[in-house]
Design a protein around this motif. Structure first.
Motif, mmCIF file in Angstrom:
data_model
loop_
_atom_site.group_PDB
_atom_site.id
_atom_site.type_symbol
_atom_site.label_atom_id
_atom_site.label_comp_id
_atom_site.label_asym_id
_atom_site.label_seq_id
_atom_site.Cartn_x
_atom_site.Cartn_y
_atom_site.Cartn_z
ATOM 1 N N ALA A 156 8.298 -5.948 -12.250
ATOM 2 C CA ALA A 156 6.873 -6.286 -12.284
ATOM 3 C C ALA A 156 6.248 -5.642 -13.514
ATOM 4 O O ALA A 156 6.516 -4.484 -13.825
ATOM 5 N N TRP A 157 5.428 -6.413 -14.213
ATOM 6 C CA TRP A 157 4.754 -5.944 -15.414
ATOM 7 C C TRP A 157 3.268 -6.250 -15.292
ATOM 8 O O TRP A 157 2.874 -7.407 -15.141
ATOM 9 N N MET A 196 -9.347 -1.708 -8.575
ATOM 10 C CA MET A 196 -8.497 -2.896 -8.668
ATOM 11 C C MET A 196 -7.044 -2.483 -8.857
ATOM 12 O O MET A 196 -6.138 -3.071 -8.256
ATOM 13 N N MET A 197 -6.768 -1.440 -9.645
ATOM 14 C CA MET A 197 -5.391 -0.989 -9.847
ATOM 15 C C MET A 197 -4.806 -0.396 -8.568
ATOM 16 O O MET A 197 -3.621 -0.566 -8.290
ATOM 17 N N SER A 238 -6.749 -9.134 -13.134
ATOM 18 C CA SER A 238 -5.494 -8.524 -13.564
ATOM 19 C C SER A 238 -4.359 -9.440 -13.156
ATOM 20 O O SER A 238 -4.461 -10.203 -12.199
ATOM 21 N N ARG A 239 -3.279 -9.354 -13.907
ATOM 22 C CA ARG A 239 -2.137 -10.248 -13.695
ATOM 23 C C ARG A 239 -0.870 -9.427 -13.719
ATOM 24 O O ARG A 239 -0.697 -8.535 -14.556
ATOM 25 N N LYS A 260 -1.430 -1.870 -6.970
ATOM 26 C CA LYS A 260 -0.283 -1.010 -6.645
ATOM 27 C C LYS A 260 0.039 -1.024 -5.155
ATOM 28 O O LYS A 260 1.202 -0.843 -4.775
ATOM 29 N N GLY A 261 -0.935 -1.258 -4.311
ATOM 30 C CA GLY A 261 -0.715 -1.286 -2.866
ATOM 31 C C GLY A 261 -0.232 -2.624 -2.345
ATOM 32 O O GLY A 261 0.159 -2.733 -1.175
#
Length: 65
Positions: free
Chosen positions: A37-38, A57-58, A27-28, A62-63
């Motif tokens: 942030a996008w 992973m998300m 993820s980027r 987010k953390g």
């Protein structure tokens, strides 16, 4: 794409130990390191889907500070 990756905050998902495991997800995050942030380019290989890896992973993304 190579420059895009170099200028982004990237997260890789590996199957195995860091440095030896195969990449199975990515993820980027495009960011100005201040207020914007996008999240983009999120994927997990089909052979590893259905195990909650993208969700995990998300949570990691987010953390991240």
């Amino acid at each position: 794409m190579e420059r895009d990756i170099q200028c982004s905050l990237n997260f890789g998902l590996l199957d195995g130990e860091p440095g030896t495991g195969a990449q199975i997800g990515f993820s980027r995050v495009v960011t100005d390191d201040a207020t914007f942030a996008w999240l983009c380019d999120v994927f997990v290989l089909p052979s590893h889907r259905g195990r909650g890896l993208a969700r995990w992973m998300m949570e990691v993304v987010k953390g991240h500070p």
